[in-house]
Design a protein around this motif. Structure first.
Motif, PDB file in Angstrom:
ATOM      1  N   ALA A 203       0.828  -1.209   0.000  1.00  0.00           N
ATOM      2  CA  ALA A 203       0.000   0.000   0.000  1.00  0.00           C
ATOM      3  C   ALA A 203       0.865   1.263   0.000  1.00  0.00           C
ATOM      4  O   ALA A 203       0.550   2.241  -0.690  1.00  0.00           O
ATOM      5  CB  ALA A 203      -0.927  -0.010   1.216  1.00  0.00           C
ATOM      6  N   GLU A 204       1.958   1.242   0.764  1.00  0.00           N
ATOM      7  CA  GLU A 204       2.848   2.410   0.771  1.00  0.00           C
ATOM      8  C   GLU A 204       3.508   2.618  -0.580  1.00  0.00           C
ATOM      9  O   GLU A 204       3.612   3.745  -1.067  1.00  0.00           O
ATOM     10  CB  GLU A 204       3.900   2.228   1.858  1.00  0.00           C
ATOM     11  CG  GLU A 204       3.345   2.332   3.274  1.00  0.00           C
ATOM     12  CD  GLU A 204       4.420   2.090   4.320  1.00  0.00           C
ATOM     13  OE1 GLU A 204       5.565   1.760   3.925  1.00  0.00           O
ATOM     14  OE2 GLU A 204       4.128   2.232   5.520  1.00  0.00           O
ATOM     15  N   ASP A 205       3.959   1.514  -1.203  1.00  0.00           N
ATOM     16  CA  ASP A 205       4.569   1.642  -2.529  1.00  0.00           C
ATOM     17  C   ASP A 205       3.560   2.150  -3.541  1.00  0.00           C
ATOM     18  O   ASP A 205       3.878   2.992  -4.397  1.00  0.00           O
ATOM     19  CB  ASP A 205       5.131   0.289  -2.977  1.00  0.00           C
ATOM     20  CG  ASP A 205       6.354  -0.126  -2.177  1.00  0.00           C
ATOM     21  OD1 ASP A 205       6.911   0.755  -1.483  1.00  0.00           O
ATOM     22  OD2 ASP A 205       6.738  -1.303  -2.232  1.00  0.00           O
ATOM     23  N   LEU A 355       4.739  10.629   4.582  1.00  0.00           N
ATOM     24  CA  LEU A 355       5.874  10.955   5.444  1.00  0.00           C
ATOM     25  C   LEU A 355       5.964   9.998   6.629  1.00  0.00           C
ATOM     26  O   LEU A 355       7.063   9.633   7.058  1.00  0.00           O
ATOM     27  CB  LEU A 355       5.762  12.396   5.944  1.00  0.00           C
ATOM     28  CG  LEU A 355       5.897  13.487   4.862  1.00  0.00           C
ATOM     29  CD1 LEU A 355       5.739  14.857   5.479  1.00  0.00           C
ATOM     30  CD2 LEU A 355       7.222  13.371   4.138  1.00  0.00           C
ATOM     31  N   ALA A 356       4.816   9.575   7.146  1.00  0.00           N
ATOM     32  CA  ALA A 356       4.840   8.631   8.267  1.00  0.00           C
ATOM     33  C   ALA A 356       5.456   7.306   7.838  1.00  0.00           C
ATOM     34  O   ALA A 356       6.254   6.698   8.559  1.00  0.00           O
ATOM     35  CB  ALA A 356       3.424   8.405   8.803  1.00  0.00           C
ATOM     36  N   GLY A 357       5.087   6.834   6.627  1.00  0.00           N
ATOM     37  CA  GLY A 357       5.671   5.607   6.125  1.00  0.00           C
ATOM     38  C   GLY A 357       7.157   5.734   5.887  1.00  0.00           C
ATOM     39  O   GLY A 357       7.941   4.823   6.182  1.00  0.00           O
ATOM     40  N   ARG A 361      10.285   3.631   7.615  1.00  0.00           N
ATOM     41  CA  ARG A 361      11.274   2.886   6.828  1.00  0.00           C
ATOM     42  C   ARG A 361      12.691   3.352   7.124  1.00  0.00           C
ATOM     43  O   ARG A 361      13.612   2.536   7.246  1.00  0.00           O
ATOM     44  CB  ARG A 361      10.983   3.059   5.338  1.00  0.00           C
ATOM     45  CG  ARG A 361       9.716   2.368   4.872  1.00  0.00           C
ATOM     46  CD  ARG A 361       9.638   2.324   3.372  1.00  0.00           C
ATOM     47  NE  ARG A 361       8.440   1.669   2.910  1.00  0.00           N
ATOM     48  CZ  ARG A 361       8.261   1.244   1.669  1.00  0.00           C
ATOM     49  NH1 ARG A 361       9.227   1.419   0.781  1.00  0.00           N
ATOM     50  NH2 ARG A 361       7.146   0.657   1.314  1.00  0.00           N
ATOM     51  N   VAL A 362      12.876   4.647   7.226  1.00  0.00           N
ATOM     52  CA  VAL A 362      14.217   5.158   7.509  1.00  0.00           C
ATOM     53  C   VAL A 362      14.658   4.720   8.904  1.00  0.00           C
ATOM     54  O   VAL A 362      15.819   4.330   9.122  1.00  0.00           O
ATOM     55  CB  VAL A 362      14.243   6.693   7.373  1.00  0.00           C
ATOM     56  CG1 VAL A 362      15.571   7.258   7.853  1.00  0.00           C
ATOM     57  CG2 VAL A 362      14.016   7.096   5.925  1.00  0.00           C
TER      58      VAL A 362
END
Length: 386
Positions: A203-205, A355-357, A361-362
């Protein structure tokens, strides 16, 4: 599946083992008493008691196998324990003097009192009941006239041993079955969690691809509409670019579905320059593609930052700084309330999912992520350091 077949086999083995063992152990004292040929009038209460108590315990074992984690009510087992103790006293003093095997019947409800409970609680209860049974046998042998003069210590020791160890077989089988169920449930939970995490990643991608592509398509379509009456050739070129971008987004979605889509900081940097130039935004880039092993992740950060400034800010200037395993994007024209934040409404408020995703990930990659107002008023900064 092999795991499910093994679980089914273990369930069948546990059920057959326990249900076949209960009648054998329950009827053994009665068979011994019948072999000693006591008076049938004395044997009748033992036959009646065995005919009632053994099936009752058998049914409770069935329920325990089907629901090994369920703690049954203790009162029925306590009643059965009291009746079994009375039957044991009768058998030992009048029915079959010296047959300590009748302690098997009180041992059955002792096991029931441990069904579904933790081992520490269950074995503490068994210890006290075993000591009490041994003391009871010793008192019977010592003070009951028909048995007076007999040595109480061996019989008391046998009673304590039987009452402490007989429930062990049932409880080990039931706990083994319970552990197998819990492990199977944990495996299914892990598989479901893995599938959920994969859906979130997908979903993020998809959000990254379509959000960026649709923002660019919207921008260029709006530009082509404005140019339609004043510069038809350029409007046509912009619409052709819209068509190319739509096809590229469709290709990216297909590659994402096949798990073959990859990006890089260099690719996103080139696309960002072209896009910002088309939008009339001056873009200054400091440094080259130095993303290194984190090039794909930093490319995602850049794409999300550019999408945000196009969607939520009245940007005129953008500064992109690229360093080894680090990226900083600063834009002006940010709204004062919550500048540059990404959300679906486009109002510039809320935390948003993009930005939350990226922050998650970072952080999972061992880096730091910051998105918020910049040092200069009216600017917004997105920074990722890995």
């Amino acid at each position: 599946m092999p795991e499910r077949d093994a679980l089914t086999s273990l369930h069948r083995y546990t059920r057959l083992t326990l249900l076949a063992t209960v009648p054998i152990i329950g009827l053994a004292p009665l068979l011994v008493s019948m072999g000693n040929e006591p008076h049938w009038t004395r044997l009748a209460p033992l036959v009646a008691g065995t005919a009632v108590l053994v099936p009752v315990h058998w049914r409770r074992v069935v329920r325990a196998v089907e629901s090994p984690a369920t703690v049954p009510p203790w009162r029925p087992s306590a009643v059965t324990l009291a009746l079994s103790a009375v039957l044991f006293c009768y058998a030992y003093t009048y029915g079959d003097p010296g047959n300590v095997m009748w302690i098997f019947l009180p041992a059955a409800p002792v096991a029931e009192l441990q069904f579904g409970r933790s081992p520490s609680v269950g074995w503490r209860l068994t210890t006290w009941l075993a000591v009490g049974a041994g003391a009871l046998v010793a008192l019977l042998i010592t003070f009951v006239p028909p048995l007076s003069g007999r040595n109480p210590l061996p019989a008391a020791a046998v009673a304590m041993f039987v009452l402490a160890t007989l429930p062990f077989g049932e409880l080990v089988a039931l706990r083994q079955w319970r552990i197998a169920i819990e492990l199977d449930q944990a495996r299914r939970d892990a598989a479901e969690l893995g599938a959920t995490r994969e859906r979130l990643r997908f979903a993020e991608d998809l959000h990254d691809i379509l959000g960026h592509a649709l923002e660019v398509v919207s921008l260029k379509a709006e530009l082509a509409t404005r140019l339609g009456e004043v510069d038809a050739a350029r409007a046509h070129a912009e619409m052709a670019e819209v068509q190319r971008l739509a096809r590229a987004a469709l290709r990216d979605v297909r590659e994402l579905a096949r798990g073959q889509r990859h990006t890089s900081l260099a690719t996103e940097l080139s696309g960002a320059r072209t896009l910002l130039a088309s939008a009339g935004i001056e873009c200054a880039v400091d440094g080259a593609d130095a993303g290194g092993p984190h090039s794909e992740l930093l490319g995602r950060v850049l794409r999300e930052a550019v999408t945000n400034l196009l969607r939520h800010a009245d940007t005129r200037h953008c500064w992109i700084t690229v360093r080894p395993s680090a990226l900083t994007v600063v834009n002006d024209g940010a709204a004062p309330e919550a500048p540059g934040n990404d959300n679906d409404s486009g109002t510039g408020t809320g935390t948003g999912t993009g930005l939350a995703g990226l922050s998650r990930r970072v952080t999972e990659a061992g880096g730091t992520f910051r998105a918020g107002p910049g040092e200069r008023p009216g600017t917004f900064t997105v920074e990722a350091v890995l």
